[in-house]
Design an enzyme around this catalytic site. Structure first.
Site, mmCIF file in Angstrom:
data_model
loop_
_atom_site.group_PDB
_atom_site.id
_atom_site.type_symbol
_atom_site.label_atom_id
_atom_site.label_comp_id
_atom_site.label_asym_id
_atom_site.label_seq_id
_atom_site.Cartn_x
_atom_site.Cartn_y
_atom_site.Cartn_z
ATOM 1 N N THR A 91 0.832 -1.194 0.000
ATOM 2 C CA THR A 91 0.000 0.000 0.000
ATOM 3 C C THR A 91 0.872 1.251 0.000
ATOM 4 O O THR A 91 1.996 1.201 0.493
ATOM 5 C CB THR A 91 -0.869 -0.060 1.265
ATOM 6 O OG1 THR A 91 -1.802 -1.101 1.071
ATOM 7 C CG2 THR A 91 -1.574 1.211 1.594
ATOM 8 N N ARG A 147 -14.243 -7.142 -0.642
ATOM 9 C CA ARG A 147 -13.589 -6.852 0.645
ATOM 10 C C ARG A 147 -13.060 -5.411 0.669
ATOM 11 O O ARG A 147 -12.457 -4.938 -0.276
ATOM 12 C CB ARG A 147 -12.446 -7.846 0.846
ATOM 13 C CG ARG A 147 -11.630 -7.630 2.134
ATOM 14 C CD ARG A 147 -10.366 -6.859 1.856
ATOM 15 N NE ARG A 147 -9.490 -6.785 3.028
ATOM 16 C CZ ARG A 147 -8.425 -5.997 3.113
ATOM 17 N NH1 ARG A 147 -8.104 -5.220 2.104
ATOM 18 N NH2 ARG A 147 -7.693 -5.971 4.188
ATOM 19 N N VAL A 148 -13.297 -4.725 1.757
ATOM 20 C CA VAL A 148 -12.744 -3.381 1.944
ATOM 21 C C VAL A 148 -11.849 -3.424 3.180
ATOM 22 O O VAL A 148 -12.250 -3.957 4.220
ATOM 23 C CB VAL A 148 -13.869 -2.340 2.124
ATOM 24 C CG1 VAL A 148 -13.288 -0.970 2.468
ATOM 25 C CG2 VAL A 148 -14.724 -2.248 0.865
ATOM 26 N N GLY A 149 -10.658 -2.866 3.063
ATOM 27 C CA GLY A 149 -9.721 -2.866 4.195
ATOM 28 C C GLY A 149 -9.781 -1.561 4.973
ATOM 29 O O GLY A 149 -10.776 -0.833 4.946
ATOM 30 N N ASP A 150 -8.697 -1.262 5.639
ATOM 31 C CA ASP A 150 -8.609 -0.056 6.475
ATOM 32 C C ASP A 150 -8.350 1.215 5.679
ATOM 33 O O ASP A 150 -8.707 2.316 6.106
ATOM 34 C CB ASP A 150 -7.460 -0.210 7.490
ATOM 35 C CG ASP A 150 -6.114 -0.391 6.786
ATOM 36 O OD1 ASP A 150 -6.045 -1.177 5.823
ATOM 37 O OD2 ASP A 150 -5.132 0.271 7.183
ATOM 38 N N THR A 204 -0.265 1.143 6.844
ATOM 39 C CA THR A 204 -0.198 0.001 5.937
ATOM 40 C C THR A 204 -0.071 -1.271 6.767
ATOM 41 O O THR A 204 0.648 -1.285 7.765
ATOM 42 C CB THR A 204 0.977 0.123 4.946
ATOM 43 O OG1 THR A 204 1.109 -1.122 4.249
ATOM 44 C CG2 THR A 204 2.301 0.450 5.624
ATOM 45 N N GLY A 205 -0.767 -2.303 6.365
ATOM 46 C CA GLY A 205 -0.718 -3.543 7.117
ATOM 47 C C GLY A 205 -1.986 -4.331 6.886
ATOM 48 O O GLY A 205 -2.780 -3.974 6.007
ATOM 49 N N GLY A 251 -5.396 -4.933 6.898
ATOM 50 C CA GLY A 251 -6.458 -3.955 7.089
ATOM 51 C C GLY A 251 -7.427 -4.304 8.193
ATOM 52 O O GLY A 251 -7.870 -3.427 8.941
HETATM 53 N N1 ASP Z 1 -3.891 -2.085 4.529
HETATM 54 C C1 ASP Z 1 -4.129 -2.647 3.225
HETATM 55 C C2 ASP Z 1 -5.388 -3.460 3.261
HETATM 56 O O1 ASP Z 1 -5.574 -4.220 4.176
HETATM 57 C C3 ASP Z 1 -3.028 -3.513 2.738
HETATM 58 C C4 ASP Z 1 -1.659 -2.922 2.773
HETATM 59 O O2 ASP Z 1 -1.379 -2.058 3.606
HETATM 60 O O3 ASP Z 1 -0.829 -3.343 1.965
HETATM 61 O O4 ASP Z 1 -6.145 -3.373 2.316
#
Ligand code: ASP
Length: 307
Positions: free
Chosen positions: A175, A203-206, A226-227, A229
């Protein structure tokens, strides 16, 4: 008043960076983007414009998991999320689950500027893009050979994974994000992603959720995360970091560390954050072995770190 700028290209295991490119290539791209952001900040540009601009450059670079070269979902499609926020009036714009948009962060900016909403998703967001005359790009603009290979590996191993990491329970994230403090003292943050490799469609992340993957408040700090989500959603991590500044008087470094400690203590989370506080101090912290990031603090030299 001096300016500060930070960008990131995702968290994950450093040893796996060779998957896409050498460390030197990542460092060169981070430094070049910081210097382009610097030119704008020196010319008096607003923090919100600069974070959007830097994220555009990261989205256009196929090394990163956003825009061109974003990771693929379980159906081999690119579905992207992005959000940005400014710290003066707490205005924010976000889009989730969109396809065929070259620069998702700029569509999020249009949501901020031209709609009366904060977040638009899927078909509704695409309809809004059309209304704003944002030209759709074909699927093959986004999909790269290395992402097809990565999806096949994830599917063969039966895992859903972050971008910069090995096929193993912990995986990689690529990300992108930017945070800035401009010469007027305004803060802004932006984050953009293709999400997790082999994620379920829909799917929706953070990343597009204000307070989870992005947050900015002139009274506290600007944060881009980033991480995994799901872990950042459950800990509302970016707002939690801002709260450490607001309620506990921490600076960027202490708040970033405290945020990652909280992420690990509460949900054993994997990821990282970049933070600029109201005084322009820059900090990063992560629970993964790597976090591709760079910074310019108080108009000084550009620095880049992959760990
Ligand atoms: N945070 C992002 C998600 O979970 C992924 C990422 O940080 O690479 O969609």
């Amino acid at each position: 008043m001096s300016y500060s700028l930070m960008i990131h290209g995702g968290a994950g295991a450093l040893e796996d960076l060779k998957y896409e490119a050498s460390e030197a290539e990542f460092k060169a791209s981070v430094t070049a983007i910081l210097e382009q952001g610097r030119q704008r900040l020196e010319a008096g540009a607003a923090a919100l414009d600069v974070v959007e601009y830097c994220v555009n450059l990261l989205e256009d670079n196929p090394l990163y998991n956003a825009g061109k070269g974003a990771v693929l979902n379980e159906n081999g499609q690119v579905e992207m999320d992005a959000a940005l926020m400014e710290g003066k009036e707490l205005k924010a714009g976000a889009i989730a689950c969109i396809k065929n948009i070259k620069n998702p962060i700029s569509l999020a900016r249009l949501v901020l500027e031209q709609s009366s909403h904060v977040m638009l998703v899927a078909e509704g967001a695409m309809e809004f893009a059309k209304f704003c005359n944002v030209e759709p790009y074909p699927d093959d603009y986004f999909i790269t050979e290395s992402r097809i290979k990565q999806l096949k590996e994830a599917q063969a191993a039966g895992v859903m994974m972050l971008d910069h990491e090995k096929i193993k329970p912990a995986q990689k994230l690529g990300t992108v994000g930017a945070v800035a403090r401009d010469s007027h003292g305004n803060l802004a943050a932006a984050t953009s992603t293709g999400g997790l490799v082999n994620k379920r469609w829909g799917r929706v992340g953070d990343t597009p959720v204000i307070g989870a993957g992005v947050f900015a408040d002139n009274e506290t700090c600007a944060v881009s995360a980033t991480g995994y989500g799901e872990q950042f959603l459950r800990t509302v991590l970016s707002k939690t970091i801002s709260d450490f500044v607001y309620f506990k008087g921490m600076d960027a470094a202490a708040a970033a560390e405290a945020g990652i400690e909280y992420l690990v203590a509460k949900v054993n989370g994997d990821g990282g954050v970049i933070v600029i506080d109201k005084s322009g101090r820059c900090a990063a912290a992560q629970s993964t072995s790597g976090l591709i990031h760079g910074w310019i603090e108080a108009g000084g030299e550009a620095h880049c770190k992959l760990g």
